[in-house]
Design a protein around this motif. Structure first.
Motif, PDB file in Angstrom:
ATOM      1  N   ARG A 115       0.856  -1.185   0.000  1.00 57.30           N
ATOM      2  CA  ARG A 115       0.000   0.000   0.000  1.00 57.30           C
ATOM      3  C   ARG A 115       0.893   1.236   0.000  1.00 57.30           C
ATOM      4  NH1 ARG A 115      -3.906  -2.546   4.142  1.00 57.30           N
ATOM      5  NH2 ARG A 115      -2.093  -2.190   5.439  1.00 57.30           N
ATOM      6  N   LEU A 116       0.793   1.993  -1.032  1.00 59.55           N
ATOM      7  CA  LEU A 116       1.584   3.206  -1.212  1.00 59.55           C
ATOM      8  C   LEU A 116       0.699   4.396  -0.858  1.00 59.55           C
ATOM      9  CD1 LEU A 116       4.412   4.065  -2.178  1.00 59.55           C
ATOM     10  CD2 LEU A 116       3.485   4.163  -4.476  1.00 59.55           C
ATOM     11  N   THR A 117       1.130   5.191   0.140  1.00 58.02           N
ATOM     12  CA  THR A 117       0.313   6.274   0.649  1.00 58.02           C
ATOM     13  C   THR A 117       1.134   7.557   0.746  1.00 58.02           C
ATOM     14  OG1 THR A 117      -0.817   4.648   2.037  1.00 58.02           O
ATOM     15  CG2 THR A 117      -1.222   6.965   2.520  1.00 58.02           C
ATOM     16  N   GLU A 118       0.548   8.637   0.276  1.00 58.51           N
ATOM     17  CA  GLU A 118       1.204   9.938   0.450  1.00 58.51           C
ATOM     18  C   GLU A 118       0.822  10.454   1.832  1.00 58.51           C
ATOM     19  OE1 GLU A 118       2.021  13.946  -2.147  1.00 58.51           O
ATOM     20  OE2 GLU A 118       0.040  13.027  -2.298  1.00 58.51           O
ATOM     21  N   ILE A 119       1.790  10.476   2.747  1.00 57.43           N
ATOM     22  CA  ILE A 119       1.541  10.879   4.132  1.00 57.43           C
ATOM     23  C   ILE A 119       1.482  12.402   4.246  1.00 57.43           C
ATOM     24  CG2 ILE A 119       2.438  10.775   6.492  1.00 57.43           C
ATOM     25  CD1 ILE A 119       1.493   8.104   5.423  1.00 57.43           C
ATOM     26  N   VAL A 120       2.434  13.075   3.615  1.00 55.45           N
ATOM     27  CA  VAL A 120       2.498  14.548   3.646  1.00 55.45           C
ATOM     28  C   VAL A 120       2.569  15.051   2.206  1.00 55.45           C
ATOM     29  CG1 VAL A 120       3.743  16.570   4.473  1.00 55.45           C
ATOM     30  CG2 VAL A 120       3.730  14.491   5.860  1.00 55.45           C
ATOM     31  N   PRO A 121       1.489  15.601   1.689  1.00 62.99           N
ATOM     32  CA  PRO A 121       1.542  16.155   0.326  1.00 62.99           C
ATOM     33  C   PRO A 121       2.325  17.481   0.301  1.00 62.99           C
ATOM     34  CG  PRO A 121      -0.711  16.243   1.205  1.00 62.99           C
ATOM     35  CD  PRO A 121       0.158  15.661   2.261  1.00 62.99           C
ATOM     36  N   ASP A 122       2.946  17.746  -0.827  1.00 64.07           N
ATOM     37  CA  ASP A 122       3.652  19.023  -0.978  1.00 64.07           C
ATOM     38  C   ASP A 122       3.013  19.795  -2.104  1.00 64.07           C
ATOM     39  OD1 ASP A 122       5.440  21.101  -0.838  1.00 64.07           O
ATOM     40  OD2 ASP A 122       7.046  20.050  -1.840  1.00 64.07           O
TER      41      ASP A 122
END
Length: 122
Positions: A115-122
């Protein structure tokens, strides 16, 4: 005088177009994080099949970190194993630069289920 007018027009066009391109540039750079984390997942899966546990460090996996852009290299992300055990692991890809100069650094996470998750978007 004509050269100054041309430079002024180029500057105006650049200021209009650049904000629209920044999200595309950021999206392209995040692809690096996704590819690196998927590669790390494959290495972790192979390590698990051989050792019945996940590796706690990149060196155990033979994963070689690319030199980051902040040190003269080409990598936009620093990869790290956050936690690893006998049945689970998580790994992070943290950007080494702030892509849009807002003070937030992009962070992606992958786990043992890929599972690939963006924790902190920029």
């Amino acid at each position: 005088m004509e050269v100054l007018v041309v430079l002024l027009i180029i500057g105006i066009i650049t200021n209009l177009v650049l904000p629209k391109l920044l999200p595309l540039i950021t999206k392209a750079k995040t692809m690096e994080a996704k590819l690196q984390l998927n590669h790390l997942f494959t290495l972790q899966r192979n390590y698990f099949y051989e050792n019945s546990s996940y590796a706690g460090s990149l060196s155990q996996l033979g994963f070689e970190q690319d030199v980051p852009v902040t040190e003269g290299g080409k990598a936009n992300y620093r990869i790290s194993v956050k936690e690893a055990g006998t049945s689970t692991f998580t790994a992070l890809a943290t950007s080494v630069t702030d892509f849009d100069d807002d003070g937030i650094f992009n962070v992606w996470l992958i786990d043992h289920n890929q599972r690939l998750t963006e924790i902190v978007p920029d």
